[in-house]
Design a protein around this motif. Structure first.
Motif, short mmCIF file in Angstrom:
data_model
loop_
_atom_site.label_atom_id
_atom_site.label_comp_id
_atom_site.label_asym_id
_atom_site.label_seq_id
_atom_site.Cartn_x
_atom_site.Cartn_y
_atom_site.Cartn_z
N SER A 1 63.51 27.88 53.36
CA SER A 1 63.05 26.57 53.83
C SER A 1 63.19 26.53 55.34
CB SER A 1 63.87 25.45 53.20
OG SER A 1 65.24 25.59 53.53
N GLY A 2 62.14 26.14 56.02
CA GLY A 2 62.15 26.25 57.48
C GLY A 2 61.88 27.69 57.88
N THR A 3 61.98 27.98 59.17
CA THR A 3 61.77 29.35 59.65
C THR A 3 62.88 29.72 60.61
OG1 THR A 3 60.55 28.88 61.70
CG2 THR A 3 59.30 28.83 59.63
N PHE A 4 62.96 31.01 60.91
CA PHE A 4 63.97 31.48 61.86
C PHE A 4 63.79 30.84 63.23
CE2 PHE A 4 60.41 34.37 62.42
CZ PHE A 4 60.35 34.51 63.80
N LEU A 5 62.57 30.35 63.53
CA LEU A 5 62.31 29.72 64.82
C LEU A 5 63.14 28.44 65.00
CD1 LEU A 5 58.42 30.10 64.85
CD2 LEU A 5 60.06 31.42 66.20
N GLU A 6 63.53 27.84 63.87
CA GLU A 6 64.30 26.61 63.92
C GLU A 6 65.80 26.89 64.06
OE1 GLU A 6 63.26 24.80 60.27
OE2 GLU A 6 61.20 24.34 60.87
N ARG A 7 66.16 28.15 63.95
CA ARG A 7 67.58 28.51 64.04
C ARG A 7 67.80 29.34 65.31
NH1 ARG A 7 66.13 28.79 58.34
NH2 ARG A 7 65.46 30.95 58.50
N ASN A 8 69.04 29.60 65.61
CA ASN A 8 69.36 30.25 66.88
C ASN A 8 70.03 31.60 66.67
OD1 ASN A 8 69.22 30.07 69.71
ND2 ASN A 8 71.38 29.56 69.83
N LEU A 9 69.42 32.40 65.78
CA LEU A 9 70.08 33.65 65.38
C LEU A 9 69.26 34.90 65.68
CD1 LEU A 9 71.27 32.43 61.86
CD2 LEU A 9 72.69 32.64 63.92
N TYR A 10 67.94 34.77 65.66
CA TYR A 10 67.07 35.97 65.64
C TYR A 10 65.88 35.78 66.55
CZ TYR A 10 63.42 38.98 63.48
OH TYR A 10 62.40 39.86 63.23
N GLU A 11 65.69 36.77 67.43
CA GLU A 11 64.53 36.82 68.33
C GLU A 11 63.76 38.10 68.00
OE1 GLU A 11 61.99 35.32 70.93
OE2 GLU A 11 63.96 34.39 70.82
N PRO A 12 62.59 38.00 67.36
CA PRO A 12 61.90 39.20 66.89
C PRO A 12 61.60 40.20 68.01
CG PRO A 12 60.92 37.23 65.96
CD PRO A 12 61.87 36.77 67.00
N VAL A 13 61.91 41.44 67.74
CA VAL A 13 61.54 42.55 68.62
C VAL A 13 60.54 43.40 67.83
CG1 VAL A 13 62.31 44.62 69.82
CG2 VAL A 13 63.74 42.56 69.83
N PRO A 14 59.26 43.39 68.21
CA PRO A 14 58.24 44.10 67.43
C PRO A 14 58.49 45.61 67.36
CG PRO A 14 57.21 42.53 68.91
CD PRO A 14 58.66 42.62 69.32
N TYR A 15 58.14 46.17 66.22
CA TYR A 15 58.15 47.62 66.02
C TYR A 15 56.89 47.95 65.22
CZ TYR A 15 60.24 45.94 61.63
OH TYR A 15 60.49 45.25 60.46
N THR A 16 56.57 49.20 65.09
CA THR A 16 55.34 49.61 64.41
C THR A 16 55.48 49.46 62.90
OG1 THR A 16 54.82 51.19 66.17
CG2 THR A 16 53.68 51.47 64.07
N GLN A 17 54.66 48.60 62.33
CA GLN A 17 54.60 48.44 60.88
C GLN A 17 53.35 49.14 60.35
OE1 GLN A 17 54.81 44.12 61.03
NE2 GLN A 17 56.91 44.14 60.24
N LEU A 18 53.29 49.33 59.04
CA LEU A 18 52.20 50.13 58.48
C LEU A 18 50.87 49.40 58.43
CD1 LEU A 18 53.72 52.14 55.50
CD2 LEU A 18 53.31 52.87 57.83
N PHE A 19 50.89 48.10 58.15
CA PHE A 19 49.65 47.38 57.91
C PHE A 19 49.43 46.26 58.92
CE2 PHE A 19 51.25 48.74 53.66
CZ PHE A 19 50.30 49.74 53.43
N GLY A 20 48.19 46.05 59.28
CA GLY A 20 47.84 44.92 60.13
C GLY A 20 48.09 45.19 61.60
N LEU A 21 47.43 44.41 62.43
CA LEU A 21 47.58 44.55 63.88
C LEU A 21 48.69 43.67 64.42
CD1 LEU A 21 43.80 44.57 64.89
CD2 LEU A 21 45.33 46.53 64.61
N ASP A 22 48.94 42.56 63.75
CA ASP A 22 49.96 41.62 64.21
C ASP A 22 51.31 41.94 63.57
OD1 ASP A 22 48.09 40.23 65.73
OD2 ASP A 22 47.51 39.00 64.01
N PHE A 23 52.35 41.87 64.38
CA PHE A 23 53.70 42.13 63.87
C PHE A 23 54.15 40.97 62.99
CE2 PHE A 23 58.35 41.61 64.40
CZ PHE A 23 58.76 42.79 63.80
N GLU A 24 54.69 41.30 61.82
CA GLU A 24 55.23 40.29 60.91
C GLU A 24 56.77 40.32 61.01
OE1 GLU A 24 55.39 37.21 58.38
OE2 GLU A 24 53.51 38.12 59.03
#
Length: 206
Positions: A157-180
């Motif tokens: 419920s909610g997203t990590f954006l609402e919390r103060n714990l995690y700042e995504p650092v992109p890495y190469t994933q297998l599918f898609g152009l946008d980092f999930e």
């Protein structure tokens, strides 16, 4: 940060690990209550065309009871579904062949409770991440002293954006152009291997 109290999630997300990766000690307890609509029995992976939720079915409706008393429903074919999904998602990932053999035997066991399954999964994931702290199983977390209490904070419920714990650092994933961001820890392990811990350390939100 020395001691962190957390819920025992199933194959936890990157937000979970970025929050605990620097802790000297992780505190968990089998007496913590099961919460519906939580990460206690689900995780998210990336398939070719979508983000898939892998859920561990449990017996009964399960009102608020200790996690150690939540029984897994082995009448459903969820283990094969999970393994097939993981193979489909990560079979061509650079470190799949190295890490998958650690996970498969855990999936093929019948655990006495959801707590037992989650504990074994967490233990192996911390080993693969080369976590240098320790995990302590407590009878009652409310009687313990800790520096950070994350229980109930990391949830679907909610997203990590609402919390103060995690700042995504992109890495190469297998599918898609946008980092999930904030998928299961197995995503970063299969895709980045030994670099996973460094990426998680960089993902800590300060």
């Amino acid at each position: 940060m020395k001691k962190v109290a957390v819920d025992l999630h199933f194959l936890p997300c990157l937000e979970f690990f970025s929050a605990i990766i620097q802790a000297e000690e992780i505190l968990i307890s089998p007496s913590e209550l099961y919460q519906r609509q939580s990460y206690l029995n689900r995780t998210r992976i990336r398939l070719a065309n979508k983000i898939e939720t892998l859920s561990v079915p449990i017996q009964g409706r399960r009102p608020r009871v200790p996690l150690s008393r939540v029984k897994i429903d082995y009448s459903q074919n969820w283990q094969k579904i999970h393994l097939r999904g993981i193979q489909s998602a990560y079979g061509k990932a650079p470190f799949y062949e190295f890490y998958f053999p650690y996970l498969e035997p855990i999936y093929l066991k019948e655990h006495a409770s959801l707590w037992d399954l989650n504990y074994e999964m967490l233990t192996i994931c911390l080993k693969l991440l080369k976590y240098s702290g320790k995990v302590t199983v407590c009878k009652n977390l409310d009687e313990e002293e800790f520096d950070l209490d994350l229980r109930g904070q990391i949830s679907p419920s909610g997203t990590f954006l609402e919390r103060n714990l995690y700042e995504p650092v992109p890495y190469t994933q297998l599918f898609g152009l946008d980092f999930e961001p904030n998928l299961s820890v197995i995503d970063i392990l299969f895709c980045t291997g030994p670099e996973a811990k460094k990426l998680l350390l960089r993902s800590i939100k300060i």
